[in-house]
Scaffold this motif. Structure first.
Motif, mmCIF file in Angstrom:
data_model
loop_
_atom_site.group_PDB
_atom_site.id
_atom_site.type_symbol
_atom_site.label_atom_id
_atom_site.label_comp_id
_atom_site.label_asym_id
_atom_site.label_seq_id
_atom_site.Cartn_x
_atom_site.Cartn_y
_atom_site.Cartn_z
ATOM 1 N N UNK A 54 38.578 -10.038 -35.996
ATOM 2 C CA UNK A 54 37.200 -10.452 -35.763
ATOM 3 C C UNK A 54 37.038 -11.952 -35.958
ATOM 4 N N UNK A 55 35.907 -12.461 -35.509
ATOM 5 C CA UNK A 55 35.567 -13.860 -35.702
ATOM 6 C C UNK A 55 34.214 -13.946 -36.388
ATOM 7 N N UNK A 56 33.894 -15.132 -36.893
ATOM 8 C CA UNK A 56 32.598 -15.338 -37.514
ATOM 9 C C UNK A 56 31.473 -15.019 -36.544
ATOM 10 N N UNK A 57 31.664 -15.432 -35.302
ATOM 11 C CA UNK A 57 30.631 -15.205 -34.295
ATOM 12 C C UNK A 57 30.394 -13.721 -34.068
ATOM 13 N N UNK A 58 31.463 -12.947 -34.023
ATOM 14 C CA UNK A 58 31.337 -11.505 -33.817
ATOM 15 C C UNK A 58 30.643 -10.847 -35.006
ATOM 16 N N UNK A 59 30.974 -11.297 -36.207
ATOM 17 C CA UNK A 59 30.347 -10.741 -37.402
ATOM 18 C C UNK A 59 28.866 -11.067 -37.434
ATOM 19 N N UNK A 60 28.532 -12.307 -37.141
ATOM 20 C CA UNK A 60 27.129 -12.714 -37.112
ATOM 21 C C UNK A 60 26.363 -11.927 -36.059
ATOM 22 N N UNK A 61 26.968 -11.752 -34.908
ATOM 23 C CA UNK A 61 26.344 -10.992 -33.832
ATOM 24 C C UNK A 61 26.111 -9.542 -34.240
ATOM 25 N N UNK A 62 27.084 -8.954 -34.937
ATOM 26 C CA UNK A 62 26.953 -7.566 -35.384
ATOM 27 C C UNK A 62 25.804 -7.411 -36.371
ATOM 28 N N UNK A 63 25.664 -8.376 -37.266
ATOM 29 C CA UNK A 63 24.578 -8.342 -38.245
ATOM 30 C C UNK A 63 23.228 -8.430 -37.542
ATOM 31 N N UNK A 64 23.103 -9.348 -36.607
ATOM 32 C CA UNK A 64 21.848 -9.528 -35.900
ATOM 33 C C UNK A 64 21.527 -8.349 -34.989
ATOM 34 N N UNK A 65 22.557 -7.717 -34.442
ATOM 35 C CA UNK A 65 22.361 -6.598 -33.540
ATOM 36 C C UNK A 65 21.951 -5.324 -34.278
ATOM 37 N N UNK A 197 9.097 -14.639 -45.620
ATOM 38 C CA UNK A 197 10.026 -14.812 -44.501
ATOM 39 C C UNK A 197 9.302 -15.454 -43.320
ATOM 40 N N UNK A 198 8.111 -14.979 -43.015
ATOM 41 C CA UNK A 198 7.336 -15.532 -41.896
ATOM 42 C C UNK A 198 7.037 -17.010 -42.110
ATOM 43 N N UNK A 199 6.721 -17.382 -43.352
ATOM 44 C CA UNK A 199 6.434 -18.776 -43.660
ATOM 45 C C UNK A 199 7.689 -19.639 -43.528
ATOM 46 N N UNK A 209 18.288 -15.749 -40.969
ATOM 47 C CA UNK A 209 18.054 -15.362 -42.354
ATOM 48 C C UNK A 209 18.176 -13.853 -42.532
ATOM 49 N N UNK A 210 18.776 -13.467 -43.648
ATOM 50 C CA UNK A 210 18.831 -12.071 -44.068
ATOM 51 C C UNK A 210 17.887 -11.927 -45.254
ATOM 52 N N UNK A 211 16.983 -10.957 -45.176
ATOM 53 C CA UNK A 211 16.071 -10.697 -46.292
ATOM 54 C C UNK A 211 16.718 -9.690 -47.232
ATOM 55 N N UNK A 212 16.681 -9.992 -48.528
ATOM 56 C CA UNK A 212 17.384 -9.131 -49.482
ATOM 57 C C UNK A 212 16.586 -8.919 -50.759
ATOM 58 N N UNK A 213 16.570 -7.670 -51.226
ATOM 59 C CA UNK A 213 16.009 -7.226 -52.500
ATOM 60 C C UNK A 213 14.697 -6.470 -52.298
ATOM 61 N N UNK A 214 14.730 -5.227 -52.727
ATOM 62 C CA UNK A 214 13.525 -4.409 -52.749
ATOM 63 C C UNK A 214 13.009 -3.956 -51.403
ATOM 64 N N UNK A 221 11.122 -2.939 -40.221
ATOM 65 C CA UNK A 221 10.591 -3.488 -38.976
ATOM 66 C C UNK A 221 9.712 -4.711 -39.232
ATOM 67 N N UNK A 222 8.920 -4.680 -40.302
ATOM 68 C CA UNK A 222 8.033 -5.808 -40.613
ATOM 69 C C UNK A 222 8.832 -7.078 -40.877
ATOM 70 N N UNK A 223 9.963 -6.936 -41.574
ATOM 71 C CA UNK A 223 10.796 -8.106 -41.860
ATOM 72 C C UNK A 223 11.431 -8.661 -40.588
ATOM 73 N N UNK A 224 11.899 -7.772 -39.723
ATOM 74 C CA UNK A 224 12.504 -8.223 -38.469
ATOM 75 C C UNK A 224 11.456 -8.908 -37.596
ATOM 76 N N UNK A 225 10.271 -8.334 -37.538
ATOM 77 C CA UNK A 225 9.180 -8.917 -36.753
ATOM 78 C C UNK A 225 8.786 -10.286 -37.294
ATOM 79 N N UNK A 226 8.871 -10.446 -38.613
ATOM 80 C CA UNK A 226 8.503 -11.725 -39.243
ATOM 81 C C UNK A 226 9.553 -12.806 -39.020
ATOM 82 N N UNK A 227 10.740 -12.418 -38.532
ATOM 83 C CA UNK A 227 11.749 -13.433 -38.228
ATOM 84 C C UNK A 227 13.102 -13.235 -38.870
ATOM 85 N N UNK A 228 13.215 -12.243 -39.750
ATOM 86 C CA UNK A 228 14.519 -11.994 -40.375
ATOM 87 C C UNK A 228 15.505 -11.469 -39.333
ATOM 88 N N UNK A 229 16.722 -11.957 -39.369
ATOM 89 C CA UNK A 229 17.751 -11.454 -38.462
ATOM 90 C C UNK A 229 18.216 -10.066 -38.881
#
Length: 268
Positions: A54-65, A197-199, A209-214, A221-229
């Motif tokens: 794998x490559x960094x790009x593939x890993x990043x893409x998998x996370x975002x997907x 995250x939205x701010x 950005x990855x949102x983490x904790x709680x 869905x709210x976090x993804x809509x606000x801009x979290x990858x």
């Protein structure tokens, strides 16, 4: 998978890559950082991307997907392996095992062999030596609750994605300018959750950005809509009760639901 079979597979005779032996008295750190800077650049590509290609790009893409990074912590290597397998069979494609899990590197090696298409990593990485051990075990990504420069230096020039933890706008920008392709906003719930995250995404729309904790599956869905990858899901998949009871069927069900919700949030 039969518990006895999993335990047998985790026996030392089946490990294909030796770990850097840890010195006394620290059980986690494997080599002093004074040796890391001179040897990290010589890490072979096979050690860094063992079994993955794998490559960094593939890993990043998998996370975002996928929209989800499943976070597993366990008090037992055997339970960790079974729980991770249940989640991966349930559709989770990106999974981290925390450093607090006993035998974390051995569990990771086994999972890399069993699930070569999955994107597996190690979380709560705070030392350069632990980062090297994780890469040798086949980790495709490393995560930290803060930005650890020693770890960032170790992954420099490798195919392993480092996701440093950040909290403030200054930390986000410093991590990104320091080479991070994506950052983990932690602890997001304590900082304002979705609104935070939205701010942050207003001035830093170019920084994944990855949102983490709680975070729960319902708020994903709210976090993804606000801009979290993506979001980190821990108890939402590896519930404390299911882990305690070794209810891997329940973990499989939770993973199925979370995976479906993550894909809908990202692609729907």
């Amino acid at each position: 998978m039969d518990m006895g079979a999993a335990s047998a597979y985790l026996s030392p005779s089946r490990w294909s890559l030796p770990l850097i032996p840890p010195p006394s008295p620290s059980p986690q750190e494997s080599i002093p950082f004074s040796r890391v800077s001179c040897c990290s650049s010589r890490l072979s590509s096979s050690a860094v991307t063992s079994g993955s290609g794998s490559t960094k790009t593939a890993t990043l893409s998998a996370i975002q997907s996928s929209g989800i990074i499943a976070c597993l912590r366990s008090c037992s290597s055997e339970i960790a392996f079974e729980a991770a397998s249940a989640a991966l069979d349930g559709g989770i494609s990106v999974l981290e095992i925390t450093m607090s899990t006993p035998g974390v590197f051995q569990v990771l090696k086994r999972l890399v062999e069993a699930y070569p298409a999955a994107f597996l990593g190690v979380g709560t990485v705070l030392r350069a030596a632990d980062a090297i051990n994780a890469m040798n075990a086949g980790a495709r990504f490393l995560m930290s609750p803060a930005t650890v420069k020693d770890v960032m230096n170790v992954v420099q020039g490798t195919e392993v994605l480092y996701i440093p933890g950040v909290m403030t706008p200054t930390e986000i920008l410093c991590a990104y300018n320091g080479g991070a392709s994506i950052v983990k906003v932690y602890p997001v719930s304590a900082l304002g959750g979705v609104q935070y995250i939205a701010a942050l995404k207003k001035p830093f729309s170019h920084i994944p950005m990855v949102a983490s904790q709680g975070i729960t599956t319902d708020s994903l869905r709210d976090y993804i809509t606000a801009g979290a990858s993506a979001v980190v899901l821990s108890d939402a998949i590896f519930s404390k009760e299911a882990m305690l009871r070794r209810d891997f069927s329940k973990i499989h069900q939770l993973a199925l639901h979370a995976s479906s919700q993550g894909k809908e949030a990202v692609h729907g």
